[in-house]
Each structure stands twice: as C-alpha cells, then as structure tokens.
Design an enzyme around this catalytic site. Structure first.
Site, PDB file in Angstrom:
ATOM      1  N   GLU A   1      -6.617   3.808  -5.960  1.00 57.89           N
ATOM      2  CA  GLU A   1      -7.958   3.894  -5.365  1.00 57.89           C
ATOM      3  C   GLU A   1      -8.587   5.198  -5.847  1.00 57.89           C
ATOM      4  O   GLU A   1      -8.074   6.273  -5.559  1.00 57.89           O
ATOM      5  CB  GLU A   1      -7.833   3.884  -3.838  1.00 57.89           C
ATOM      6  CG  GLU A   1      -9.172   3.955  -3.134  1.00 57.89           C
ATOM      7  CD  GLU A   1      -9.048   4.173  -1.638  1.00 57.89           C
ATOM      8  OE1 GLU A   1      -9.962   3.752  -0.916  1.00 57.89           O
ATOM      9  OE2 GLU A   1      -8.053   4.774  -1.179  1.00 57.89           O
TER      10      GLU A   1
ATOM     11  N   ASP B   1      -3.182   4.468  -2.396  1.00 56.67           N
ATOM     12  CA  ASP B   1      -4.316   4.914  -1.588  1.00 56.67           C
ATOM     13  C   ASP B   1      -4.792   6.302  -2.043  1.00 56.67           C
ATOM     14  O   ASP B   1      -3.977   7.164  -2.372  1.00 56.67           O
ATOM     15  CB  ASP B   1      -3.847   4.970  -0.124  1.00 56.67           C
ATOM     16  CG  ASP B   1      -4.971   5.226   0.858  1.00 56.67           C
ATOM     17  OD1 ASP B   1      -5.909   4.431   0.901  1.00 56.67           O
ATOM     18  OD2 ASP B   1      -4.893   6.243   1.589  1.00 56.67           O
TER      19      ASP B   1
ATOM     20  N   HIS C   1     -10.450  -4.325   2.244  1.00 56.08           N
ATOM     21  CA  HIS C   1     -10.408  -4.005   3.678  1.00 56.08           C
ATOM     22  C   HIS C   1     -11.406  -2.908   4.051  1.00 56.08           C
ATOM     23  O   HIS C   1     -11.643  -2.673   5.236  1.00 56.08           O
ATOM     24  CB  HIS C   1      -8.999  -3.559   4.062  1.00 56.08           C
ATOM     25  CG  HIS C   1      -8.586  -2.294   3.376  1.00 56.08           C
ATOM     26  ND1 HIS C   1      -8.356  -2.229   2.014  1.00 56.08           N
ATOM     27  CD2 HIS C   1      -8.384  -1.039   3.847  1.00 56.08           C
ATOM     28  CE1 HIS C   1      -8.042  -0.991   1.696  1.00 56.08           C
ATOM     29  NE2 HIS C   1      -8.046  -0.245   2.782  1.00 56.08           N
ATOM     30  N   ASP C   2     -11.968  -2.208   3.058  1.00 58.99           N
ATOM     31  CA  ASP C   2     -12.928  -1.126   3.317  1.00 58.99           C
ATOM     32  C   ASP C   2     -14.371  -1.537   3.035  1.00 58.99           C
ATOM     33  O   ASP C   2     -15.265  -0.689   3.038  1.00 58.99           O
ATOM     34  CB  ASP C   2     -12.593   0.095   2.443  1.00 58.99           C
ATOM     35  CG  ASP C   2     -11.393   0.874   2.954  1.00 58.99           C
ATOM     36  OD1 ASP C   2     -11.106   0.787   4.170  1.00 58.99           O
ATOM     37  OD2 ASP C   2     -10.748   1.558   2.149  1.00 58.99           O
TER      38      ASP C   2
ATOM     39  N   ASP D   1       0.850  -1.180   0.000  1.00 53.41           N
ATOM     40  CA  ASP D   1       0.000   0.000   0.000  1.00 53.41           C
ATOM     41  C   ASP D   1       0.888   1.233   0.000  1.00 53.41           C
ATOM     42  O   ASP D   1       1.825   1.324   0.795  1.00 53.41           O
ATOM     43  CB  ASP D   1      -0.876   0.011   1.263  1.00 53.41           C
ATOM     44  CG  ASP D   1      -2.353  -0.045   0.936  1.00 53.41           C
ATOM     45  OD1 ASP D   1      -2.835   0.916   0.319  1.00 53.41           O
ATOM     46  OD2 ASP D   1      -3.017  -1.031   1.293  1.00 53.41           O
TER      47      ASP D   1
END
Length: 570
Positions: free
Chosen positions: A263, A207, A339-340, A101
């Site tokens: 993202e 991210d 994960h979100d 990430d």
C-alpha cells in the site's frame, strides 16, 4: 523471461475478503474464518486465483484489526489458528492461493512489545517504538512536531508514566514501530512474516508499506491554518532507508516465492514508485497507488463535493498507474475498490436504480482491459453500492468517519449546513460502505448471519444478492465471470499489453487502446447517463473491427447506451 515463465502473481485475479463482513458461520453477527471457508466454491466460480484476507489477528479492534496485539494468534470472534490452517488448506485444494494483510508499521498498544516499551525508559524494548521528549513553547508542553495523524489530531501521544511522547500515524492505540532498530525488524520478520509463511500463506498485502523510514521528522508545512496539526504524508512516507528495509523484507519472502503488494500512499513521483516495483531492485512485486481511487477526493479526503471531478482527472489517474509497467521491469495493479474505499458504482458510475447494473458492467469491462494484477473487493462482483443518505450517523462505525464528523461538529459549533455537507461527503466516500455485510440472498440479514449483524445490511439486498445473480445471465456477477474468462483468453493483450488513451479531453467517453505485439484492441466507455454517438471509422480509420464484447449486449452499432462499454479487436 519468456511468456510461459511469467511469475504466477502477474496473471492472477485477487479477491479481497473483509472477515467481519463476509459470512458469519455461528450466528454471533460477526463474519468469521469458517464462513470464508464455506464460500470458497463461490469465490472460485467467479474466476479468482488468489484470496486476500484482511487482518484476522488478535486485536482490540480499535481500527478493525489494523491494531494487532498478537501476530501469531487469531481474533477469537473470527476463529482459531486451526481455522486459519483449515482455510489455507481448503483454498489450496481448490487451486487458489491465499495472502494475508501484513501490518508492521505499527502494533496495538496492547501488544506485549509496546507494553514493555512503555514500562520504563530503560526497558530493553524501549527503542522498539518511536519515543521523543516534549518540546516547550513559552513553557507549554508540545509534541515533538506538528504532524497530523491519519485519523485527525496530533500524531503524538503523551505517556504520563515515562514523560515522553510516542508516535502514532493512525490511532493513539496504534503506536509506530521503530524500524531503525535492527532487533525490531528481525522480530517483525520472524513473528509476523515467517510464522504465517511456514503455515502456508502465499504472500502479503503490505499495509502502509512506505512509512517505515520516517526521516528527520521535521515539521510539516502549514496547509490548514485552522489547525495546529498539519498533513505530513510527504514527511513520513518514502524516507531515506525505505530501499534498505524493503530489500531486507524481500530476502525473507524470496525463500518462499511469496508475492507482495504494498500500500503506497502519498507518492506522486512515479520514478519513486517504479523503484519499489522494479524486478531488478528486489523490493516489492507491485503496489497499490491511489491515483484512481483518490479521484474526486478533496485535499483532506472528506472536504469535497460528491462527483466534483472531471472524467479527464479519472483518465489521467488510470494512465499514470498503467504507464508504470511500460518499457521497464516494473509491474502494476488494477483496482477500484477495497476496504478503505466506498463503492465504485456510486463513485464512478451511477447507483440510480436504472443505471446501477449498466454501471457495474461497464466498470467490470474497463477493469478487465487494464494491465496489471487485478484486485476485486467482496461485493464488487455483484454490484453492491453505498448505503443511502437517509441512514443516520449511528450507522457509521469507522473511526475515520466518526472522527471527521465530530471534528466538523466541534469546529463549526454544530452548524447544520457544515454538518450536512460533512454527512454528504461521508455518504459518498466513507470506508463504512465497503464494510457492511455481504448480500448473499434475500433472506433475513441478507443471508449473512442468523444473528444481529455487527453492521446493518444494505437496504437493497432483496434485489442485489449473490444467490439471485448466480442464475441470472444478465446480472453483474454473470458479466464479471465473462470478463475474467476473456481476460484469461486474451492475457497477453489485456494483462500485459500497452495502454494508450485516445481523445483525452472528451468529457463523456473514455477511449483507449491496448497493444501487444501485432494485436490491438480498442475500448470505449460511456461515463454518462445518456446514449452517445459512436463513429468507429473516425476512431480506428481503415482497420477492420470485430466486437469482442459489449457490456450492454448492444446491437446499436453507431450508438453507445448509457454507461455502456465495448471492446473491439482490430
């Protein structure tokens, strides 16, 4: 570029790992890097090409590691830089790649850069973050604009010491970096990117990739009259210098043949998305659009009724993301969990005991047949589902969940009906469901840890765990392995083929075709808990179908079982 020269990341299957919850090697209740290393053979056995490790950097963990205090060190409970180097080596030794990430829209307020920046207005690093003077309305001090942060309340934090506000699009402990400053950008490239690329990582999931250029930072329109702070995603995403910043970043990555997946929230304009992922533009390899996983969310994520959407909405979202690579030089991704997000079986199938396995297989079959690079989230391959409604709010650890519940409590004066609706929404959509420990076996703590896990394991681990499914040919895991094998065998058709929806208005069946040159497949998915009639002749005319796979291994030619998916080659 010929078929044989395709970039490696296009045909890859990427497996996302959330370090805290994957595997604990030392009994402290927190997953760690050695735990990941110990299960690389398991990951490889699924059919995975790339692992993506969520933030493992030094962090105060206000937002589970997305608040980084040192890019070049590892969060001690996860291990050391040496453990990270070992993980990279062992991953490569198994013929897999590894991406990390990259969190560079903001740092932690504990990062030495921010500590210097906030020390005085004349500090050389003052301009590395987004500082602004106050506004005064009738003599009352106010933030520079009305932006709502992603975790509730104002996106601005007052700093008593230097008498200015700093911007934080997430928690107050996550100040936004100032990408307008070239010195800041160069430090980001060197510290956060080149350091790990030199250690051997193969790329990054980037991210909040479209938030670096904030534009003029004007007030957002009022969409929530009950609040002083307004949703501002369309103000702070996709600003005027995004192309320039990503071009610079790409120049660094290109030296390493590193992959990027960005993202990309709040970007409804597909032409804008295409610019980010066009090979010609040299910015990003691909992005995560959230059209599919946002299906059924309210205008404010949790202000919604669970399952309050039509299958048409889901199909339209899939179509938008699939069309991104059609007839141009762009590329897309296919994913249902991360994960979100909460668990896809709970959201898009059914987690009722009799339907959870059929749902998990049907969704696996659907993903297998969709174009683009595929991303699977840990536990998705064994059909993990959301934890139950009966669990109390104490089990919710995520800042987004707890902030939302607190806000409803305060706004409603503790109204029981409003709090029950908030809890129902969290039980359906909260990020916490993806973050509970992985279910390895039916032993204590689901085989995740010898100690007390940092988050409670799901109640169903005795019937849903990796060990049991590895020897069960009818399991969700076994089916995922089959799907990934077929995806490799028919890579042109399923990864690179053109996607076309059939019968868009059908409220129960999702039907689409995939076409590559003179090859064609017909996919049909039953998104209901009842059997449905299937008239193949009316769907495909005189073409001769051969059944490639059924998620229910069904022999009922004219009837689809509840939550069954099938693929026919034409």
């Amino acid at each position: 570029m010929t078929v044989t020269e395709r970039e490696w990341w296009k045909d890859s299957v990427v497996y996302q790992i959330y370090p805290a919850s994957f595997k604990d090697s030392n009994g402290d209740g927190i997953g760690d890097l050695q735990g990941i290393s110990s299960e690389l053979d398991y990951i490889k056995s699924i059919g995975v090409d790339v692992i993506w490790v969520c933030p493992m950097y030094s962090s105060p963990q206000v937002d589970m590691g997305y608040d980084i205090s040192d890019y070049q060190n590892v969060y001690p409970p996860y291990g050391t830089v040496q453990d990270m180097e070992d993980l990279i080596t062992k991953t490569h030794a198994r013929g897999m790649r590894i991406i990390l990430d990259l969190v560079v829209n903001h740092t932690s307020d504990q990062h030495v850069w921010f500590q210097e920046s906030r020390s005085s207005k004349t500090n050389p690093k003052r301009d590395w973050y987004m500082w602004r003077p106050a506004r005064y309305v009738d003599g009352v001090r106010k933030p520079p604009n009305n932006w709502l942060s992603n975790f509730g309340s104002s996106a601005w934090q007052w700093d008593e010491n230097t008498q200015e506000y700093y911007l934080h699009l997430f928690c107050p402990e996550q100040p936004d970096l100032n990408w307008e400053n070239p010195e800041t950008r160069n430090a980001i490239y060197k510290d956060a990117m080149e350091f790990w690329l030199d250690v051997g990582v193969d790329g990054f999931r980037v991210d909040t990739v479209n938030m670096y250029s904030k534009g003029e930072m004007l007030d957002a329109p009022i969409t929530d009259p009950r609040s002083e702070w307004q949703f501002a995603g369309f103000q702070y995403c996709n600003g005027p210098r995004m192309d320039e910043f990503l071009g610079e970043m790409n120049a660094v990555l290109a030296k390493y043949d590193a992959m990027t997946v960005g993202e990309c929230p709040h970007t409804p304009d597909m032409q804008r998305v295409l610019k980010y992922v066009s090979a010609r533009e040299k910015q990003l390899n691909m992005v995560f659009q959230f059209d599919v996983v946002d299906t059924g969310q309210g205008p404010y994520k949790f202000q919604t009724t669970p399952k309050n959407y039509k299958l048409f909405d889901f199909k339209a979202a899939v179509k938008r993301t699939q069309d991104l690579r059609r007839g141009n030089d762009g590329w897309t991704t296919t994913f249902l969990e991360n994960h979100d997000q909460s668990r896809s079986i709970t959201r898009f199938g059914s987690d009722a005991p009799q339907h959870r396995i059929p749902s998990g297989k049907m969704l696996a079959l659907m993903m297998m047949a969709l174009s683009g690079t595929m991303f699977i989230y840990q536990g998705q391959e064994i059909g993990m589902v959301n934890f139950p409604m009966e669990w109390s709010m104490d089990e919710y650890k995520d800042v987004e969940s707890t902030n939302y519940y607190k806000m409803v409590d305060e706004r409603s004066g503790g109204d029981e009906e409003e709090l029950a609706a908030a809890k129902a929404s969290l039980q359906h959509l909260a990020r916490d469901h993806a973050r509970i420990p992985f279910s390895w076996d039916d032993s204590k703590n689901a085989g995740f840890s010898e100690g007390t896990p940092w988050m409670r394991v799901n109640v169903d681990y005795a019937i849903c765990n990796a060990k049991q499914q590895q020897t069960d040919k009818t399991s969700v895991l076994s089916f995922w392995k089959r799907m990934l094998q077929l995806r490799r065998e028919y890579a042109d058709l399923f990864i690179h083929g053109d996607f076309d929806v059939q019968d868009m208005a059908n409220p129960i069946l999702f039907k689409f075709t995939k076409t590559w040159q003179n090859r064609k497949a017909f996919v049909v998915l039953n998104f209901s808990d009842e059997a449905q009639q299937l008239d193949l002749a009316s769907e495909i005319g005189t073409q001769k179908p051969s059944l490639l796979v059924s998620s229910a291994d069904s022999s009922q030619e004219k009837q689809l079982a509840a939550y069954e998916g099938r693929i026919y080659l034409l």
